[in-house]
Write an enzyme that holds these catalytic residues in place. Structure first.
Site, short mmCIF file in Angstrom:
data_model
loop_
_atom_site.label_atom_id
_atom_site.label_comp_id
_atom_site.label_asym_id
_atom_site.label_seq_id
_atom_site.Cartn_x
_atom_site.Cartn_y
_atom_site.Cartn_z
CE LYS A 19 26.34 42.61 61.89
NZ LYS A 19 26.92 42.81 61.50
CD GLN A 60 24.35 49.46 58.26
OE1 GLN A 60 24.26 49.35 57.42
NE2 GLN A 60 23.52 48.33 58.62
CE LYS A 80 20.46 50.01 56.33
NZ LYS A 80 21.42 49.40 55.71
CE LYS A 89 27.94 49.25 54.80
NZ LYS A 89 27.02 48.84 54.51
CG ASP A 122 27.27 46.79 51.32
OD1 ASP A 122 26.07 47.21 51.89
OD2 ASP A 122 27.91 47.34 50.21
CB THR A 144 19.38 41.50 52.14
OG1 THR A 144 20.45 41.57 53.62
CG2 THR A 144 19.26 43.04 52.61
CB SER A 149 24.42 40.53 60.56
OG SER A 149 24.33 40.65 58.96
P1 NDP Z 1 26.60 42.72 45.27
O1 NDP Z 1 27.51 43.85 45.72
O2 NDP Z 1 26.20 41.56 45.85
O3 NDP Z 1 25.62 43.66 44.40
C1 NDP Z 1 25.50 44.44 43.41
C2 NDP Z 1 24.68 44.60 42.74
O4 NDP Z 1 24.47 45.98 42.15
C3 NDP Z 1 25.62 44.50 41.20
O5 NDP Z 1 24.47 44.20 40.48
C4 NDP Z 1 26.63 45.48 40.59
O6 NDP Z 1 26.42 45.47 39.34
C5 NDP Z 1 25.48 46.71 40.45
N1 NDP Z 1 25.89 47.68 40.96
C6 NDP Z 1 26.97 47.74 42.21
N2 NDP Z 1 27.51 49.92 41.63
C7 NDP Z 1 26.93 50.08 40.86
C8 NDP Z 1 26.49 50.98 40.18
N3 NDP Z 1 27.67 52.03 40.09
N4 NDP Z 1 25.50 51.74 38.91
C9 NDP Z 1 24.84 49.90 38.59
N5 NDP Z 1 24.84 49.34 39.10
C10 NDP Z 1 25.65 48.71 39.80
O7 NDP Z 1 25.93 43.85 46.17
P2 NDP Z 1 24.33 43.20 47.12
O8 NDP Z 1 23.87 43.26 46.66
O9 NDP Z 1 24.56 42.68 48.47
O10 NDP Z 1 24.25 45.37 47.45
C11 NDP Z 1 22.69 45.77 47.12
C12 NDP Z 1 22.56 47.16 47.48
O11 NDP Z 1 22.00 46.64 49.11
C13 NDP Z 1 23.59 48.12 47.99
O12 NDP Z 1 23.30 49.34 48.39
C14 NDP Z 1 23.86 47.59 49.64
O13 NDP Z 1 24.67 48.74 50.49
C15 NDP Z 1 22.97 47.38 50.08
N6 NDP Z 1 22.51 46.37 50.60
C16 NDP Z 1 23.59 45.31 51.02
C17 NDP Z 1 22.79 44.63 52.27
C18 NDP Z 1 23.47 42.82 52.12
O14 NDP Z 1 22.99 42.39 52.89
N7 NDP Z 1 23.85 42.35 51.44
C19 NDP Z 1 22.20 44.91 52.93
C20 NDP Z 1 21.48 45.90 52.35
C21 NDP Z 1 21.75 46.24 52.18
P3 NDP Z 1 27.85 45.18 39.16
O15 NDP Z 1 28.18 44.06 38.67
O16 NDP Z 1 28.19 45.71 37.54
O17 NDP Z 1 28.93 46.16 39.75
O1 2IT Z 2 23.75 47.47 54.60
C1 2IT Z 2 23.76 46.75 55.47
O2 2IT Z 2 22.64 46.97 56.39
C2 2IT Z 2 24.53 45.57 54.82
N1 2IT Z 2 25.14 45.82 54.44
C3 2IT Z 2 24.51 44.68 56.30
C4 2IT Z 2 24.65 44.57 57.23
C5 2IT Z 2 25.39 43.68 58.41
O3 2IT Z 2 26.07 43.57 59.07
O4 2IT Z 2 24.78 42.69 57.82
#
Ligand code: NDP
Ligand code: 2IT
Length: 450
Positions: free
Chosen positions: A93, A114, A117, A129, A169, A212, A381
């Site tokens: 997952k 993961q 976590k 992943k 993600d 999240t 999830s």
């Molecule tokens: P999104 O794509 O919705 O948003 C990502 C954000 O991070 C955007 O604002 C993006 O800006 C910025 N970003 C991406 N790459 C970079 C970089 N190299 N430098 C600076 N800013 C950057 O993703 P999420 O919000 O879903 O994910 C954000 C983080 O949270 C990730 O690390 C992800 O693995 C983690 N995460 C997400 C989960 C989920 O359920 N979605 C669960 C657990 C963890 P820009 O638009 O300019 O790229």
């Molecule tokens: O980093 C993470 O835990 C996620 N992007 C969410 C993964 C999931 O299966 O919901």
């Protein structure tokens, strides 16, 4: 880092030799193995069963070509990945990342983290992943759809509701999950919970979108309450990123009485001393898919600064890095500490460099590591998978209450493990150990067959 324990030193050397140049993956492995030192010292059965040797090697790593046709009729080729890291406690997952920086090292570090976590959530989910170096930014809906369909055409051969369940993600949100789900169904003629983060009309769970970001705040609130009798109330909060995690962390932090004064994207950050107006951010990011810079055209008094790392120079009580890996380094940590930060919790995966983490811990800043603090997304999830299996949907309140419970438990399990292994209050060590023990036990009982 020199490991004191010989077994760990030997395994880590082998990981370095086998995965040359994979800096993110090696960083993630080194941190976990460091935390496990007291565990393998205390119980030799982890060594005799080869648990550490096995846990650092993915059970399966799939890489494939993704060809698709752009709006100009040109053929484009991307690289797709799925890393099925560990299935000891449940089907693989984990999310799918679509970003130009995606490579084997990034997918393996994310898959490895993961495992622990997912174990911390208490739900039966293994670690995996995937993703691609495809960049959804600036692509039309049609291009995104054709990419997703091509990606799923290969991925569908390797996943399934009881085998491996991908989700969102960076770069993968409801639109991408929808296109992928549609293609899976077309290929298999099967309507199952093979992906999570689905739309509400076709099997998605209420509160998954928020999970999240909300979870990070539930975790942080519990950590602050139990460790220093503190809360979000009246605190200044800085959150990096402006995607899914950052947006819903902003919403919950504000609801809990905090004032979020900054958000960012990969180009720069906005500072709004009056507190971020989230409706404006949602309109820009969720509806228009625009840049955070545009916030300043719409909200009076807000400032925009080029470059994303400057966000950590803003004085705050609570910092929540919610963008990407290694976005907060030692210098940024030193600045935050100098400015009086009391708590840091990681919404993104591995956003703090090892140097930054060391500085926070040394300074006595409460620090919630990603595996614990951002587990609310994958936990929900898991709740989506349960609802799909019983073909029922729970209310928002029901899911949100379960999410909160899970986050509170993750804090206590991590804290207790840190205490049991003589690192009281070090939640990096605590979360790594608590996550590891369940997976390691399951691996022992299942034998050495894979
Ligand atoms: P999104 O794509 O919705 O948003 C990502 C954000 O991070 C955007 O604002 C993006 O800006 C910025 N970003 C991406 N790459 C970079 C970089 N190299 N430098 C600076 N800013 C950057 O993703 P999420 O919000 O879903 O994910 C954000 C983080 O949270 C990730 O690390 C992800 O693995 C983690 N995460 C997400 C989960 C989920 O359920 N979605 C669960 C657990 C963890 P820009 O638009 O300019 O790229
Ligand atoms: O980093 C993470 O835990 C996620 N992007 C969410 C993964 C999931 O299966 O919901």
């Amino acid at each position: 880092m020199a490991f004191k324990n010989e077994y760990l030193a030997k395994v880590y050397d082998k990981v370095c030799a086998r995965n040359p140049g994979e800096t993110e993956f090696l960083q993630a492995v080194e941190e976990v193995l460091e935390s496990l030192e007291p565990v393998v010292e205390k119980d030799k059965s982890y060594e005799t069963n080869g648990i550490i040797d096995r846990i650092v090697e993915p059970e399966r790593f799939i890489q494939f070509r993704v060809s698709w046709v752009d709006d100009n009729g040109n053929v484009q080729v991307n690289r797709g990945f799925r890393c099925q890291f560990n299935s000891a406690i449940g089907p693989y997952k984990g999310g799918l990342r679509l970003h130009p920086s995606v490579c084997a090292s990034v997918i393996k570090f994310l898959g490895f983290e993961q495992i622990f976590k997912n174990s911390l959530t208490g739900l039966p989910m293994g670690g995996g992943k995937g993703g691609s170096d495809f960049d959804p930014k600036g692509k039309s809906d049609g291009e995104v759809m054709r990419f997703c369909q091509s990606f799923m055409t290969e991925l569908s051969k390797h996943i399934g509701a009881d085998t491996d369940v991908p989700a969102g993600d960076i770069g993968t949100g409801a639109r991408e999950i929808g296109y992928m789900f549609g293609q899976y169904k077309r290929l298999r003629n099967e309507f199952t919970g093979v992906l999570t983060g689905k739309g509400l009309s076709y099997g998605g769970s209420l509160a998954r979108t928020e999970a999240t970001g909300y979870g990070v705040c539930y975790f942080t609130e519990e950590m602050m309450k139990c460790m220093k009798n503190e809360s979000f109330e009246g605190k200044t909060v800085v959150i990096s990123g402006s995607g899914n995690v950052a947006i819903y962390a902003t919403q919950k932090a504000t609801e809990l009485g905090g004032k979020v004064v900054a958000l960012s994207d990969s180009n720069g950050y906005v500072y709004d001393k009056n507190g971020i107006n989230l409706d404006v951010v949602k309109q820009i990011k969720e509806v228009e898919r625009g840049r955070i810079k545009e916030y300043c055209d719409r909200v009076e008094g807000a400032e925009y600064h080029e470059g994303c790392s400057g966000i950590w120079t803003i004085p705050c009580d609570i910092a929540l890095p919610c963008a990407t890996q290694n976005e907060l380094d030692g210098d940024a940590a030193a600045t935050l500490i100098k400015n009086g930060v009391i708590a840091v919790a990681e919404g993104a995966n591995m956003p703090s460099t090892p140097d930054a983490i060391e500085k926070f811990l040394e300074a006595g800043v409460m620090f919630g590591p990603a595996k614990a603090a951002n587990a609310g997304g994958v936990a929900t999830s898991g709740l989506e998978m349960s609802q799909n299996s019983e073909r029922l949907s729970w209310t928002f309140e029901e899911v949100d209450a379960k999410l909160k419970d899970i986050m509170v438990n993750i804090f206590h399990n991590s804290y207790n493990a840190s205490k049991d292994y003589d690192h009281e209050g070090n939640l990096v060590v605590g979360a790594n150990i608590a996550g590891f023990l369940k997976v390691a036990d399951a691996m022992k009982w299942q034998g050495v067959s894979y």
